[in-house]
Design an enzyme around this catalytic site. Structure first.
Site, PDB file in Angstrom:
ATOM      1  N   GLU A   1       0.951  -1.123  -0.186  1.00 46.72           N
ATOM      2  CA  GLU A   1      -0.058  -0.029  -0.008  1.00 46.72           C
ATOM      3  C   GLU A   1       1.000   1.241  -0.060  1.00 46.72           C
ATOM      4  O   GLU A   1       1.620   1.491   0.736  1.00 46.72           O
ATOM      5  CB  GLU A   1      -0.667  -0.093   1.309  1.00 46.72           C
ATOM      6  CG  GLU A   1      -2.302   0.858   1.234  1.00 46.72           C
ATOM      7  CD  GLU A   1      -2.879   0.611   2.538  1.00 46.72           C
ATOM      8  OE1 GLU A   1      -3.809   1.490   2.567  1.00 46.72           O
ATOM      9  OE2 GLU A   1      -2.505  -0.039   3.442  1.00 46.72           O
TER      10      GLU A   1
ATOM     11  N   ASP B   1      -5.196  10.336   9.406  1.00 47.50           N
ATOM     12  CA  ASP B   1      -3.830   9.817   9.910  1.00 47.50           C
ATOM     13  C   ASP B   1      -3.338  10.313  11.165  1.00 47.50           C
ATOM     14  O   ASP B   1      -3.339  11.682  11.499  1.00 47.50           O
ATOM     15  CB  ASP B   1      -2.702  10.091   8.661  1.00 47.50           C
ATOM     16  CG  ASP B   1      -2.966   8.923   7.804  1.00 47.50           C
ATOM     17  OD1 ASP B   1      -2.947   7.857   7.984  1.00 47.50           O
ATOM     18  OD2 ASP B   1      -3.113   9.546   6.327  1.00 47.50           O
TER      19      ASP B   1
END
Lengths: 405, 264
Positions: B44, B55
């Site tokens: 990924e 995040d």
């Protein structure tokens, strides 16, 4: 019943114009957003909710706010008749309280005990901390570190009201970063927590919720002007960061095509410089903070650092309904520089004896430009979204005056 | 184009994550190869965004390092191009919708096809907004990988039924970053997803030890590890490839111990 203009604005729920608005937010928050949407829909017809809202607006927030005829400015500028919608006279000193009262009642309805909010200039944070104190809820406010420094007084006010203020140190440490941090906090803890969105931005239903609660500005203004002048204004002017006071000032006039709607953006050092926050003039379509709208960004879609002397207008995006109103040319958006806004700050203080927020002074600066070009039988309503006590120290600094604070 | 779902057919998958151009171009290329050599099933690759709201601190900092290296979308494509000279490991991009939107959905998906990028993980693209990109992605054989969270509840059915590639199961509320405890209904969450789809379900967010990876692999079809690897890249800088290959092998072993248990 939807009005014709609203139908034009939103073919699909939450979509403004061709495709602005929508929902672009992590899955973790979607169920919560659905709950908020349901509660919002119900509150519109919930008599008990409406009675509580009305009571708080009248007896706590000091509504209705005055529609004040600015005689001196009108005379000095020599053109259109100028009325000021005095949101600066609300409890906590800005229009933000209208929305916060509404959303705090929504939060109660959802069984939440804790309010979180982003703030730029601190006005929304103060309003949120205030209502949390009144309703016995916890409040935590996220504010860019840079903004905590230029608005130290408001930080202290929030703490005084019992809020916990988190200085946000990521990114450019201003309003957009505060929104990021508040979204992250909400994603981490939504069970007992409600995000009081401060402007007409974010994923649906927030732009609709904020507009609904801020519409009281134009609802009152329309009635008040009818009483005084027996007619509609020719122009409504309001400053635009995310666009909450502007959408509230426009709402009840959108269906009156004779009323010109003008949103005033912060041009910072100039619309053509890199130090600006004039999103509609300089921005392009993008997807950020949960919505599709116009943003200041580079060709790759990285969001720009923006600049304005005003911490409340220092935002790289704009509410989706404003993007749509600009697209269909129903409203017009113009830029006012730091210099022009500071001049207007001093001007309205000397002419009318009103120290207005530097955000609101962007709107005042535009009125100074446009009023002389209009006929004496024409009328402008300019929304003074907040009071300027919070700005006195930074304006002094801008002018090179040393004061102890 | 690599069929993502097939990867999970006979084994539990391991899906490591790194940020493109962190700390620089060549190291990222070497890191992709190292992850492949260490036994990653899918890599990924994060395309940095200025405001990564899903995040945590570790990945935010990695994005900043990549920006310092001058990353832009074209650079990320070039990194994949360079890596493709050395490895055919399946790759998916993780990025925020604005990056894809600004490039143009059509042009972006076309590039994915050219680079053999099998899918896109877009944290700020919920089910409600998939419609604007899925038909375009389908045309180029790119899966739009949906996320399911502990809070998804009644939404699971429609998300799972529309899924392709794999379902990214978010291990806990909040944002990415190492954790020692997870949502305690995670196994049931995976079971619920499985009721509605044959598409594999992999768990991510917060996993950072072989033990955690083993446990998560035992209750799902695969494990996604991000921040722990990004942290190695931060510490080892240009020496990261050797270190992350070693880490990948450890996780691979942990995940495979579940595979073997399953076979027996």
């Amino acid at each position: 019943m939807k009005t014709a203009e609203e139908n034009k604005l939103s073919k699909k729920v939450g979509i403004y114009g061709k495709e602005f608005g929508g929902q672009y937010i992590p899955e973790t928050l979607m169920t919560e957003l659905e709950k908020v949407e349901k509660a919002f829909k119900e509150c519109k017809t919930d008599e008990k909710f409406q009675a509580q809202l009305h009571d708080l607006l009248i007896n706590y927030a000091n509504r209705p706010s005055l529609l004040y005829y600015a005689k001196n400015m009108t005379k000095d500028l020599g053109g259109a008749k100028i009325y000021l919608k005095r949101e600066d006279l609300n409890h906590t000193g800005a229009h933000k309280i209208n929305n916060v009262i509404g959303q705090a009642l929504l939060a109660k309805k959802l069984g939440k005990k804790r309010l979180i909010a982003e703030t730029g200039a601190g006005q929304h944070g103060v309003a949120t901390a205030t209502i949390a104190a009144l309703m016995g809820m916890e409040s935590e406010i996220f504010m860019g570190k840079k903004d905590t420094e230029r608005q130290r007084l408001n930080v202290y006010r929030m703490e005084l009201l019992g809020a916990k203020v988190h200085p946000v140190t990521t990114g450019s440490m201003v309003l957009k970063d505060a929104v990021n941090a508040t979204l992250q906090e909400w994603a981490s803890r939504s069970e007992d927590t409600y995000y009081v969105m401060g402007s007409a931005v974010g994923p649906y239903p927030f732009p609709a919720i904020v507009k609904y609660f801020q519409s009281v500005i134009s609802k009152e203004a329309k009635e008040q002007l009818q009483e005084k002048e027996h007619k509609l204004p020719d122009m409504v002017v309001a400053c635009v960061g995310g666009g909450s006071n502007a959408i509230g000032s426009f709402a009840n006039f959108i269906d009156d095509p004779s009323v010109q709607l003008v949103g005033v953006e912060a041009a910072g050092k100039g619309v053509d410089t890199d130090q600006t926050a004039a999103t509609i003039e300089r921005g392009s379509e993008g997807i950020f903070h949960g919505m599709k709208s116009l943003f200041l960004q580079n060709n790759d879609g990285q969001i720009d650092k923006v600049y304005s002397i005003s911490a409340g207008l220092d935002y790289p995006g704009v509410g989706p309904e404003h993007a749509a109103l600009a697209e269909m040319k129903r409203a017009q958006y113009v830029g006012i520089t730091d210099d022009e806004a500071v001049d207007a700050f001093e001007y309205i203080a000397k002419e009318e004896g009103i120290v207005a927020a530097i955000e609101s002074c962007h709107a005042v600066a535009y009125v100074r430009k446009i009023a002389p070009k209009m006929r004496k039988d024409q009328i402008i309503i300019c929304t003074l979204s907040g009071r300027g006590d919070k700005d006195v120290a930074s304006i002094a600094k801008y002018r090179g005056v040393q004061i102890d604070d | 184009m690599t069929n993502l779902s097939n990867i999970f057919k006979n084994k539990k998958a391991f899906i490591p994550f790194i940020v493109a151009d962190d700390p620089d171009f060549d190291t990222t290329v070497a890191n992709i190869v190292a992850l492949a050599n260490g036994g990653a099933d899918i890599v990924e690759l994060g395309i940095p965004f200025s405001d990564p709201v899903a995040d945590g601190k570790v990945i935010q900092a990695a994005d900043l390092r990549a920006f310092a290296a001058g990353v832009d979308t074209e650079t990320v494509f070039k990194i994949v191009e360079a890596a493709r000279q050395q490895t055919d490991v399946p790759i998916v991009f993780l990025t925020y919708l604005n990056i894809v939107f600004k490039h143009g959905y059509e042009a972006f998906c076309k590039q994915c096809q050219r680079l053999n990028i099998s899918g896109l993980v877009i944290p700020d693209l919920p089910y409600e907004s998939r419609g604007e990109i899925v038909p375009i992605a389908d045309k180029y054989g790119v899966d739009i990988i949906p996320l399911v969270a502990p809070t998804s509840g009644h939404r699971i059915e429609k998300i799972a039924k529309a899924a392709s590639g794999f379902v990214y199961v978010v291990s806990s509320e909040g944002i990415t970053g190492e954790r020692n405890s997870f949502y305690n209904g995670i196994a049931d969450l995976v079971k619920e997803i499985k009721k509605y789809t044959d598409v594999p379900a992999a768990i991510g967010f917060g996993i950072h030890t072989p033990e955690q990876a083993k446990h998560m692999a035992s209750i799902s079809d695969g494990v996604i590890i991000g921040s722990a690897i990004v942290d190695i890249v931060k510490k080892e800088k240009q020496n990261a490839p050797a270190a992350i290959e070693k880490f990948t092998k450890e996780i691979r072993e942990a995940v495979d111990s579940v595979n073997q248990a399953k076979v027996r």
